[in-house]
Design a protein around this motif. Structure first.
Motif, PDB file in Angstrom:
ATOM      1  N   PHE A 119       0.845  -1.204   0.000  1.00 51.15           N
ATOM      2  CA  PHE A 119       0.000   0.000   0.000  1.00 51.15           C
ATOM      3  C   PHE A 119       0.877   1.250   0.000  1.00 51.15           C
ATOM      4  O   PHE A 119       1.653   1.475   0.925  1.00 51.15           O
ATOM      5  N   SER A 157      -5.063   3.487   4.030  1.00 50.94           N
ATOM      6  CA  SER A 157      -6.245   2.625   3.955  1.00 50.94           C
ATOM      7  C   SER A 157      -6.562   2.095   5.342  1.00 50.94           C
ATOM      8  O   SER A 157      -5.658   1.758   6.105  1.00 50.94           O
ATOM      9  N   THR A 163      -9.715  -1.445   3.272  1.00 49.09           N
ATOM     10  CA  THR A 163      -9.240  -2.369   2.239  1.00 49.09           C
ATOM     11  C   THR A 163      -8.050  -3.183   2.734  1.00 49.09           C
ATOM     12  O   THR A 163      -8.016  -4.410   2.608  1.00 49.09           O
ATOM     13  N   ARG A 164      -7.114  -2.494   3.310  1.00 49.86           N
ATOM     14  CA  ARG A 164      -5.893  -3.185   3.745  1.00 49.86           C
ATOM     15  C   ARG A 164      -6.174  -4.222   4.834  1.00 49.86           C
ATOM     16  O   ARG A 164      -5.746  -5.372   4.758  1.00 49.86           O
ATOM     17  N   ARG A 176      -2.115  -0.799  -3.745  1.00 53.13           N
ATOM     18  CA  ARG A 176      -2.830   0.489  -3.828  1.00 53.13           C
ATOM     19  C   ARG A 176      -1.797   1.568  -4.124  1.00 53.13           C
ATOM     20  O   ARG A 176      -0.744   1.625  -3.461  1.00 53.13           O
ATOM     21  N   HIS A 225     -11.394   0.505  -8.283  1.00 53.96           N
ATOM     22  CA  HIS A 225     -11.228  -0.141  -6.979  1.00 53.96           C
ATOM     23  C   HIS A 225     -12.155  -1.364  -7.037  1.00 53.96           C
ATOM     24  O   HIS A 225     -13.251  -1.365  -6.486  1.00 53.96           O
ATOM     25  N   GLN A 258     -13.921  -2.971  -4.055  1.00 48.82           N
ATOM     26  CA  GLN A 258     -14.949  -2.102  -3.474  1.00 48.82           C
ATOM     27  C   GLN A 258     -16.235  -2.219  -4.293  1.00 48.82           C
ATOM     28  O   GLN A 258     -17.338  -2.337  -3.742  1.00 48.82           O
TER      29      GLN A 258
END
Ligand code: CP
Length: 331
Positions: A66, A70, A73-74, A122, A150, A153
């Motif tokens: 990353f 985040s 998501t992470r 990301r 994304h 998502q």
């Protein structure tokens, strides 16, 4: 936490899946998106709501790379990998050797050389996951590339709608807010269209390109006018960090026209779903009584994030295993 719940039988669901990377929803077929959602639902059920562990991916390793902040998501990629028995490597650009001049691709290759099976990335630059898919030999998943896409998502939003409405087809779904800078908007737009929803793209003219209309989407600038027709509202954050100039006079003015509040809820259908990818800015795109109210599914979206990420890890791994066994026998 209990482990090794009964393994789900996913045969039949996964036979036609052959992608080793998940870079966007635009290039996926409707059937591929349905497979990702069906497997996510099976895995959510088998892990009792994403809370228990299965040993489907034991011995594999997922690296989170990353280069942007985040929370959702992470952590949910990390939990998804662990729920399926895989190990994780957590890379954050701050404190890493990128400060010494190492390139993005060299950093990714370095992490891959530690023996990882998936790189989840990301980055603020659109296309960086595509670059890694060419440079690396492991599976690559896009966890957000600038304003481009994304995909997980988009998938978790689709799964949440499907759980509440049974199907996406025929629903009217409005994406409201900063469409111009939103990767979540783009993944939702393609996913919803492929699964047969009527998509309304709503926001100030400075944040909604008229090009969307040319591509067959409904474009609206007045939330109050479209609200009574909507089955679902997805309220997108104003991405101040990606804007070069402020696209409206003040946050107060934006909120007056586009924030979902108690007064606007009275214009909406009685079973409207209120969604937001998060992080939410209370009082800007959504007021607390709506964010925490009975129509809000924002925290269900977060849980479904683990389900779709388990699905993505599992399906890509299946395709990768098949690819490697074909390569080893020279097919
Ligand atoms: N929705 C989303 O991508 O949240 P994070 O930035 O917290 O990962």
């Amino acid at each position: 936490m209990a482990s090794d719940s009964k393994l789900p039988d996913l045969t039949g669901l996964t036979d036609s899946w052959n992608r080793r990377h998940l870079l966007d929803l635009e290039s996926l077929s409707a059937d591929e998106i349905r497979t990702l959602l069906d497997v996510a639902q099976e895995l959510k059920n088998a892990t009792e709501g994403c809370r228990r562990k299965l040993s489907l991916l034991s011995g594999k390793t997922c690296a989170n790379l990353f280069f942007e902040n985040s929370t959702r998501t992470r952590n949910s990629f990390s939990l998804a990998a662990k729920r399926l028995g895989a190990d994780t490597v957590e890379f954050g650009s701050s404190g890493s050797s990128t400060a010494k001049g190492e390139t993005f691709a060299d950093t990714a290759k370095t992490i891959e050389a530690m023996g990882v099976d998936w790189v989840v990335t990301r980055h603020s630059t659109p296309g960086t996951p595509n670059l890694l898919a060419r440079e690396l030999t492991c599976c690559v998943i896009n966890a957000g590339d600038g304003p481009h896409e994304h995909p997980t998502q988009g998938l978790l939003d689709l799964l949440t709608i499907r759980q509440h409405r049974g199907s996406i087809e025929g629903l009217t779904v409005a994406l409201v807010g900063d469409i111009a800078h939103s990767r979540t908007a783009r993944s939702n737009i393609w996913g919803l269209k492929k699964l047969g929803a009527h998509v309304i793209i709503c926001g100030p003219p400075t944040l909604v390109s008229p090009r969307w209309q040319e591509l067959g989407f409904e474009v609206a600038h007045h939330l109050d006018e479209i609200l009574p027709r909507c089955d679902v509202l997805n309220l997108l954050r104003i991405q101040f960090e990606r804007q070069n100039a402020r696209p409206f006079p003040s946050v107060h003015e934006y909120a007056a026209l586009y924030a979902m509040n108690a007064k606007r809820m009275r214009l909406a259908s009685k079973d409207i779903l209120i969604m937001a990818p998060g992080p939410i800015n209370r009082g800007v795109e959504i007021t607390p009584e709506v964010a925490d109210g009975p129509h809000s599914v924002i925290l269900e979206q977060v849980t479904n994030g683990i389900a779709v990420r388990m699905s993505a890890l599992y399906l890509l791994s299946l395709a990768d295993d098949r690819y490697r066994s074909q390569m080893s026998v020279g097919v």
